[in-house]
Design a protein around this motif. Structure first.
Motif, PDB file in Angstrom:
ATOM      1  N   GLY A 122       0.842  -1.191   0.000  1.00 10.23           N
ATOM      2  CA  GLY A 122       0.000   0.000   0.000  1.00 10.23           C
ATOM      3  C   GLY A 122       0.875   1.237   0.000  1.00 10.23           C
ATOM      4  N   VAL A 123       0.785   2.026  -1.052  1.00 13.35           N
ATOM      5  CA  VAL A 123       1.603   3.229  -1.198  1.00 13.35           C
ATOM      6  C   VAL A 123       0.662   4.422  -1.328  1.00 13.35           C
ATOM      7  CG1 VAL A 123       3.378   4.390  -2.565  1.00 13.35           C
ATOM      8  CG2 VAL A 123       3.410   1.895  -2.348  1.00 13.35           C
ATOM      9  N   GLU A 124       0.629   5.243  -0.296  1.00 12.68           N
ATOM     10  CA  GLU A 124      -0.250   6.415  -0.295  1.00 12.68           C
ATOM     11  C   GLU A 124       0.253   7.448  -1.303  1.00 12.68           C
ATOM     12  OE1 GLU A 124      -3.482   8.715   0.779  1.00 12.68           O
ATOM     13  OE2 GLU A 124      -3.027   6.680   1.472  1.00 12.68           O
ATOM     14  N   VAL A 125      -0.631   7.894  -2.196  1.00 13.75           N
ATOM     15  CA  VAL A 125      -0.252   8.919  -3.164  1.00 13.75           C
ATOM     16  C   VAL A 125      -0.496  10.280  -2.516  1.00 13.75           C
ATOM     17  CG1 VAL A 125      -0.641   9.859  -5.468  1.00 13.75           C
ATOM     18  CG2 VAL A 125      -0.865   7.391  -5.075  1.00 13.75           C
ATOM     19  N   CYS A 126       0.581  10.921  -2.087  1.00 15.55           N
ATOM     20  CA  CYS A 126       0.463  12.201  -1.389  1.00 15.55           C
ATOM     21  C   CYS A 126       1.750  12.992  -1.585  1.00 15.55           C
ATOM     22  CB  CYS A 126       0.172  11.980   0.096  1.00 15.55           C
ATOM     23  SG  CYS A 126       1.481  11.081   0.971  1.00 15.55           S
TER      24      CYS A 126
END
Length: 526
Positions: free
Chosen positions: A457-461
């Protein structure tokens, strides 16, 4: 929505070559309809030349124009509706829920970079005003900012057919910078790539931009990709995939008469360190989470944890038993392609044959399509340190538990790591205080450090770093996820003693764009 099976060069469909190929449904092993035409040398050349021609105008597009363009691409992707989801599922073997979620991520990435483009401060405008009376030498007026690099070649990934593909993060960040894109479709999902390309071209027309701002070339061999990277009009490359593929592109780019940067995200085993206190207090919970993380998406994420380090103690044996029991209950599931499944099976065969490595457990098997079976292995820190190949990524649902006798063996194991995308620590507050030296070691090994969460899970931020030292990537100072990704496709340009009318708007005294800038060493919107 009928597919043409063609390349799309500056808005025009093109199928000049005689070489064709089809996509295969990984769930059934059967070929899908539509034959796709591999791009010829002439078609790759036209796409790159069209991008170079479009760069003249697109590099000077306004922040608002790029915002409208990226937003329009997002809207046109959504307008594809169920046709996109259905084709993507058929080509990837991924379930509709996963693809729907990935479409949302793709659209949101585009919108995020649209906002970054419109806000504009990413250009890092700096102004040092002239001091003509300075002694002993007058100071000139010096100004600088980041400017777009030029046409970018983007290679689609197999495991994210939308979010790391034709309209994925590399394309979004390049277009936000002002760089045209020539995308190389992934041969596993050429129909998905065509549908997305048609959406991009509709957005290009809506926004009145030069058609060469985006082109797509198809191909099922390395030939068309090599031609693209070697073309003198291409100024940078974005790639997500295997170590072999990324390193080959990197080497090709550096053999050019004009070498260019290759931003390749490659393999990573994403080490996890489970510290003694956490293992005692919640070993069973961590075992469940580890199984879920390793097998999520059939282990086909770049952040899947393939190495787990433990310090010997009474809690290790129950933890291993819990992990083994969990893995035995995992159903086999469809992998992305025949070649990926074959590589995975080869990787687990190598682990099984490695000296001092034992197979602890495996999941359920199946005989339909290109299915992968989960496996967990165990070894000692001594064996891990003696065999560097145990660090290599096995792309799929497997992991290796590595147990060291003492604290210093965990630290030695960490020092022996090469570059990875992530490293994770599970620990109590006391563990983390005691192992601060481990944190310091891991800072030099990865792009993202995680505490008490699994790396999948890689948060796009704005703050995300999805990168790491070689061989995880070819450019450790960059990220392929998050808004810092825009910096890969820009370079600093300095303007000395320029009259105001010749300066880019970001550097003019009246600051017409309202940017945050550095003036004489002080940051502000003045």
């Amino acid at each position: 929505m009928t597919l043409t099976g063609t390349n799309y060069i500056a808005g025009e469909s093109s199928a000049e070559g005689s070489q064709t190929f089809t996509a295969v449904n990984p769930a059934t092993g059967k070929e899908l309809d539509t034959r796709f035409h591999a791009a010829t040398e002439q078609e790759v050349d036209r796409a790159a030349q069209a991008a170079e021609a479009a760069f003249e105008s697109y590099r000077n597009s306004t922040p608002d124009q790029r915002h409208r363009y990226l937003t329009a691409i997002a809207e046109e992707i959504m307008a594809l509706g169920d046709a996109l989801i259905e084709r993507c599922c058929a080509e990837s073997g991924l379930p509709a829920g996963r693809i729907t979620g990935e479409r949302g991520r793709t659209v949101n990435q585009l919108k995020l970079f649209a906002e970054v483009a419109r806000e504009g401060s990413w250009v890092d405008a700096r102004i040092d005003r002239a001091q003509p009376d300075r002694e002993p030498v007058p100071k000139p007026d010096v100004r600088s900012m980041l400017r777009p690099l030029g046409p970018v070649a983007v290679f689609g990934a197999s495991n994210f057919p939308l979010a790391f593909s034709v309209a994925g993060g590399d394309t979004a960040s390049a277009l936000a910078t002002g760089c045209p894109v020539v995308a190389k479709a992934h041969p596993s999902h050429p129909g998905t790539c065509e549908l997305i390309t048609r959406a991009i071209h509709r957005a290009t027309e809506r926004c009145g931009l030069a058609a060469g701002v985006f082109s797509l070339v198809q191909g099922h061999t390395h030939e068309s990709g090599g031609r693209l990277v070697g073309h003198p009009a291409i100024k940078a490359v974005g790639f997500t995939g295997s170590y072999g593929g990324g390193k080959a592109l990197f080497d090709a780019a550096n053999r050019r008469a004009e070498p260019i940067p290759v931003y390749a995200e490659m393999g990573s085993s994403n080490p996890v360190f489970i510290l003694p206190g956490a293992l005692r207090e919640r070993g069973e919970e961590i075992a469940r989470g580890l199984t879920q993380s390793v097998t999520l998406g059939v282990g086909q994420f770049c952040t899947t944890p393939g190495l787990v380090f433990l310090e010997a103690g009474a809690a290790v044996a129950p933890f291993r038993e819990a992990v083994a029991e969990n893995f035995r209950g995992v159903d086999a599931a469809v992998m992305l392609s025949e070649s990926i499944r074959a590589a995975y099976e080869g990787g687990v065969r190598d682990l099984s044959a490695a000296n001092g490595v034992e197979k602890l457990a495996e999941g359920k098997s199946a005989n339909t399509g290109y299915t992968g079976t989960a496996r967990v292995f165990t070894t000692t820190a001594d064996r891990y340190l003696a065999d560097p190949e145990l660090q290599e990524e096995v792309f799929g649902p497997s992991t290796v538990l590595v147990t060291g006798d003492r604290r210093d063996e965990l630290l030695k194991s960490a020092r022996a790591l090469h570059g990875h995308l992530t490293a994770t620590l599970f620990g109590t507050e006391e563990d983390l205080a005691e192992y601060q030296d481990l944190v310091a070691i891991l800072e030099g090994k990865v792009g993202r450090l995680i505490v008490n969460n699994f790396p999948t899970g890689v948060e796009v931020c704005h703050s995300m770093v999805h990168g790491g030292p070689f061989p995880a990537t070819t450019a450790a100072a960059t990220t392929s996820v998050g808004t810092r990704a825009i910096l890969r496709f820009a370079r600093p340009v300095c303007y000395q003693n320029f009259p105001s009318f010749l300066l880019p708007p970001a550097l003019r005294d009246d600051n017409p764009l309202g940017l945050r800038r550095m003036i004489d060493g002080s940051w502000g919107t003045h």
